[in-house]
Design an enzyme around this catalytic site. Structure first.
Site, PDB file in Angstrom:
ATOM      1  N   GLY A  40       0.841  -1.192   0.000  1.00  0.00           N
ATOM      2  CA  GLY A  40       0.000   0.000   0.000  1.00  0.00           C
ATOM      3  C   GLY A  40       0.876   1.240   0.000  1.00  0.00           C
ATOM      4  CD  GLN A  68       3.543   5.775   2.848  1.00  0.00           C
ATOM      5  OE1 GLN A  68       2.571   5.285   2.289  1.00  0.00           O
ATOM      6  NE2 GLN A  68       4.492   5.033   3.389  1.00  0.00           N
ATOM      7  CG  HIS A  77       0.761   6.808   5.738  1.00  0.00           C
ATOM      8  ND1 HIS A  77       1.919   7.195   6.368  1.00  0.00           N
ATOM      9  CD2 HIS A  77       0.904   5.484   5.474  1.00  0.00           C
ATOM     10  CE1 HIS A  77       2.720   6.135   6.486  1.00  0.00           C
ATOM     11  NE2 HIS A  77       2.132   5.091   5.949  1.00  0.00           N
ATOM     12  CG  HIS A 124      -0.368   1.313   7.511  1.00  0.00           C
ATOM     13  ND1 HIS A 124       0.602   0.841   8.368  1.00  0.00           N
ATOM     14  CD2 HIS A 124       0.301   2.046   6.579  1.00  0.00           C
ATOM     15  CE1 HIS A 124       1.793   1.276   7.973  1.00  0.00           C
ATOM     16  NE2 HIS A 124       1.643   2.007   6.893  1.00  0.00           N
ATOM     17  CD  GLU A 125      -1.191   2.410   2.929  1.00  0.00           C
ATOM     18  OE1 GLU A 125      -0.642   3.528   2.950  1.00  0.00           O
ATOM     19  OE2 GLU A 125      -0.548   1.351   2.996  1.00  0.00           O
ATOM     20  CB  CYS A 129       5.468   2.099   7.650  1.00  0.00           C
ATOM     21  SG  CYS A 129       4.981   3.614   6.821  1.00  0.00           S
ATOM     22  CG  LEU A 130       6.781   1.110   1.623  1.00  0.00           C
ATOM     23  CD1 LEU A 130       6.164   1.455   0.275  1.00  0.00           C
ATOM     24  CD2 LEU A 130       7.853   0.035   1.467  1.00  0.00           C
TER      25      LEU A 130
HETATM   26  O1  GNR Z   1       4.112  -2.628   2.564  1.00  0.00           O
HETATM   27  C1  GNR Z   1       3.471  -2.467   3.615  1.00  0.00           C
HETATM   28  N1  GNR Z   1       3.150  -3.540   4.373  1.00  0.00           N
HETATM   29  C2  GNR Z   1       2.280  -3.483   5.443  1.00  0.00           C
HETATM   30  C3  GNR Z   1       2.219  -4.576   6.296  1.00  0.00           C
HETATM   31  C4  GNR Z   1       1.355  -4.582   7.374  1.00  0.00           C
HETATM   32  C5  GNR Z   1       0.540  -3.505   7.602  1.00  0.00           C
HETATM   33  C6  GNR Z   1       0.585  -2.399   6.778  1.00  0.00           C
HETATM   34  C7  GNR Z   1       1.444  -2.391   5.700  1.00  0.00           C
HETATM   35  S1  GNR Z   1       1.487  -1.019   4.644  1.00  0.00           S
HETATM   36  C8  GNR Z   1       3.121  -1.101   4.048  1.00  0.00           C
HETATM   37  C9  GNR Z   1       3.347  -0.054   2.964  1.00  0.00           C
HETATM   38  C10 GNR Z   1       3.175   1.313   3.570  1.00  0.00           C
HETATM   39  O2  GNR Z   1       3.973   1.843   4.283  1.00  0.00           O
HETATM   40  N2  GNR Z   1       2.046   1.916   3.332  1.00  0.00           N
HETATM   41  O3  GNR Z   1       1.791   3.110   3.895  1.00  0.00           O
HETATM   42 NI    NI Z   2       2.966   3.182   5.713  1.00  0.00          NI
END
Ligand code: GNR
Ligand code: NI
Length: 171
Positions: free
Chosen positions: A46, A51, A137, A133-134, A91-92
């Protein structure tokens, strides 16, 4: 098509609150396509526009095993959430750090799709975790914000070692 730079913690721009998209026009579609390319390049499931330093409510995701179910969420809103589950998140923007996070196990989301049409998704499991999670952000929230001060400090220490930077970060 272009691969965009992904901001990483503690970049303050990750704390920006994203604005709603007014019209799903060619500029937004270009952003969506660049975000997919960036997400795949980084092996993420995601990515939120925040980001890549674009502060509009745009999320791309693909939680499928074969990375062949692309999903786009524009102006997403959670209209129902239920239950709770703990799952490991990464998270990236917080590279190579993982932690168990508690969130609602299921949620319903209203959003605009790639064609600007009002859409609805019932999500649970990884899909629900990822959309939450997204959407965090887009509000300037990172998964590490949910951790205890001790765990957050540990992650920040590891991050600064990883970058080889003597960053002093106050939580
Ligand atoms: O790649 C991602 N893996 C992930 C694993 C568990 C819960 C959330 C994520 S999102 C993350 C990519 C990212 O940072 N998206 O904002
Ligand atoms: Ni993230």
């Amino acid at each position: 098509m272009a691969i965009l730079d992904v901001l990483s913690f503690p970049d303050e721009r990750l704390r920006t609150v994203a604005k709603p998209v007014e019209e799903v026009n060619d500029e937004i579609k270009q952003l969506v396509s660049d975000m997919f390319e960036t997400m795949k390049d980084e092996n993420g499931i995601g990515l939120a526009a925040t980001q890549v330093n674009r502060h509009v409510q745009v999320v791309v995701m693909d939680v499928s095993e074969d990375q062949n179910e692309p999903r786009v969420f524009i102006n997403p809103e959670i209209i129902r959430k239920d239950g709770s589950t703990i799952s490991e998140e990464g998270c990236l923007s917080v590279p190579n750090q993982f932690a168990e996070i508690n969130r609602p196990i299921s949620c319903d989301v209203e959003y605009l799709n790639y064609n600007g049409e009002k859409s609805f998704l019932k999500a649970e499991g990884l899909l629900a975790t990822c959309i939450q999670h997204e959407m965090d952000h887009l509000e300037g929230i990172l998964f590490i914000d949910y951790l205890s001060k001790l765990k957050k400090t540990m992650i920040i220490k590891k991050l600064s070692k990883q970058k080889g930077k003597p960053d002093r970060i106050v939580v």
